[in-house]
Design a protein around this motif. Sequence first.
Motif, short mmCIF file in Angstrom:
data_model
loop_
_atom_site.label_atom_id
_atom_site.label_comp_id
_atom_site.label_asym_id
_atom_site.label_seq_id
_atom_site.Cartn_x
_atom_site.Cartn_y
_atom_site.Cartn_z
N MET A 58 54.13 23.85 11.76
CA MET A 58 55.38 24.60 11.85
C MET A 58 56.00 24.85 10.48
O MET A 58 56.87 25.70 10.35
N ALA A 96 56.10 29.54 11.84
CA ALA A 96 57.51 29.40 12.24
C ALA A 96 58.03 30.71 12.81
O ALA A 96 58.80 30.72 13.78
N GLN A 97 57.60 31.82 12.22
CA GLN A 97 58.03 33.12 12.75
C GLN A 97 57.40 33.39 14.12
O GLN A 97 58.05 33.94 15.01
N ALA A 143 56.68 31.10 16.27
CA ALA A 143 57.42 30.24 17.20
C ALA A 143 58.78 30.83 17.55
O ALA A 143 59.20 30.83 18.71
N ALA A 144 59.46 31.35 16.52
CA ALA A 144 60.78 31.96 16.78
C ALA A 144 60.62 33.16 17.70
O ALA A 144 61.42 33.37 18.63
N ARG A 157 56.50 37.59 14.04
CA ARG A 157 57.52 37.38 15.06
C ARG A 157 57.19 38.17 16.34
O ARG A 157 57.30 37.64 17.44
#
Lengths: 336, 336
Positions: free
Chosen positions: A77, A83-84, A86-87, A295
Amino acid sequence: MTRPPRRARAVDVAAHAGVSVATVSFVVNGKAEGRVSPATRLRVLDAIAALGYVTDASARALATGRRRQVALLAHDMTNPFTAQVAAGAAAGIAEATEGTGHLLLLLGSDETGPDVEPVGAATVDGVLINYPGTLPAGRPDLPVVHLDDPAAGGHQVSMDVEVGARELARHLAGLGHRRVLYLGTPRPWSTFAQRRDAFAAELAAVAPGAVVLDDRCDIDLAAGVQLAGEHAQRWLADGVTAVVAATDLQAIGVLAGLAAAGVQVPGRLSVAAFDDIPFAAVSAPPLTTVALPARELGRRGAVLLAGVIAGDRTEPGDPVVLPARLVVRDSTGPAC
Amino acid sequence: MTRPPRRARAVDVAAHAGVSVATVSFVVNGKAEGRVSPATRLRVLDAIAALGYVTDASARALATGRRRQVALLAHDMTNPFTAQVAAGAAAGIAEATEGTGHLLLLLGSDETGPDVEPVGAATVDGVLINYPGTLPAGRPDLPVVHLDDPAAGGHQVSMDVEVGARELARHLAGLGHRRVLYLGTPRPWSTFAQRRDAFAAELAAVAPGAVVLDDRCDIDLAAGVQLAGEHAQRWLADGVTAVVAATDLQAIGVLAGLAAAGVQVPGRLSVAAFDDIPFAAVSAPPLTTVALPARELGRRGAVLLAGVIAGDRTEPGDPVVLPARLVVRDSTGPAC
């Protein structure tokens, strides 16, 4: 929370409405047409409302507190790309469930990948997989969507990394680069093989005789810094004029390592990569890179998974392929 | 974990205390007042203790394996600091549950903060909160641990940002800086107020007459770039010789904005911040920053939460405070 002594079941609805359980089943499963009279159907619906009987499978799972969540299996993460994803996935789940669903996070280490064992026991409705791997045995029924892993098969959302890789090859060829170091990763992930092979094929096509040398390092800032510090002089001695990294994280590390070694970018070496994480725009110099929609990858994956869970899609259709495009910044220039 | 052959139930408590199950229910649900005499209530509580009857709904769910997950409420997973907190929290949950627990991710947007509504319905045993906020009504019983929010009260893990802020103030004062722009954030988070106030207090103490000017921008690379681009000349005209940002993300944006505006760092302006995300080491120039242990913050928070859920800790003890330390790199130099 107060709770009724016992949750209403189909048999209770049947008794309340004075019909058989089969009739209740026809009504709640949308199969009343031609089988149940309108009057009886109304009586069943009244009984359902009176008893608070919950019919929808997802709503039932929610009501009994068992599911309404999906897992994201990912590698790391702290990688900004992940992380993007996941977001985006969290946003997609919220969108597909009108805010009632949530994302469960399963992370792996460098050595082992995500710990997929919990999925065997976890009460999830489906899984988004953003690393190369398969589910543990025992859950072949669990809906899965693979992200950015075009060789995985099944339901998947990927990105057109080949189009981006070819665009990057033409960009570097146009600047006169004929000897390029391609910096891969040790991870056996189909997206990485695809990036490298499409780049090399296009470079060979537009600049016959051009050479691609291969090296690799972890997807990690520090790994890039160290590699550049140790190998930069050899790259230059080998006649390399451009370095293409599989990820921005490696390239931003390489830029820092080259700066520390006193190698001018792009004067002596051009540097480019894939991803376009936000830091690519503020590196020194700002990084030329193939922008991949992380994303949106997560969001579309979550929405697709929600559809698979709901039964809207049972067989994998054409994979969803999101567009990629080259963003030219200051880290690439004419071959010296 | 060894487990007794059968878990004590309300009927066992009733038999042990010589009362009805309804009486036990009144006592454990806080409805004894006016219904159960104090003497009987005490007898029930004694029986509960003697039989190890688990009354807390969360602990019961955890023990029976129905939940085994906690939620992390956070602002933005694409913030590298938050991503490290999440990775640490996932590791901490795995550690505390021997790999059987998982982390559920609830993310907010810039405008709204995390969507806390799902927690009301979700099957979580507890919540880690990494943004300034409270739980929705209706779940006052849910165990909570606040991360990096020293004013939150209750169970919490924070970091010694004041020690780090003072160390940074002494570092800049020693370099001759007497006019410092402090770049805060619009978020009403106690950790940010603490950073700014400790920095200003220490600077005033070690450099009497020193001035701290205030500005603010979002915690975002682009916001830092834009602010520096628009304000750099005014900062210099105001006699500012150093910029201290509340977060690395803002500072790395400011560095890029200053580079684009042709302002030398640290020649004309020194820049420093808080966090020490991995990118701080590879910015141009590498960033002087107060290193805050994000990963350990998440890990310790998760382990503490597991303890609260298990009933090991019912009353908040002394808050866990993790150490912070200044990392001096090349972005700070003598005041010009």
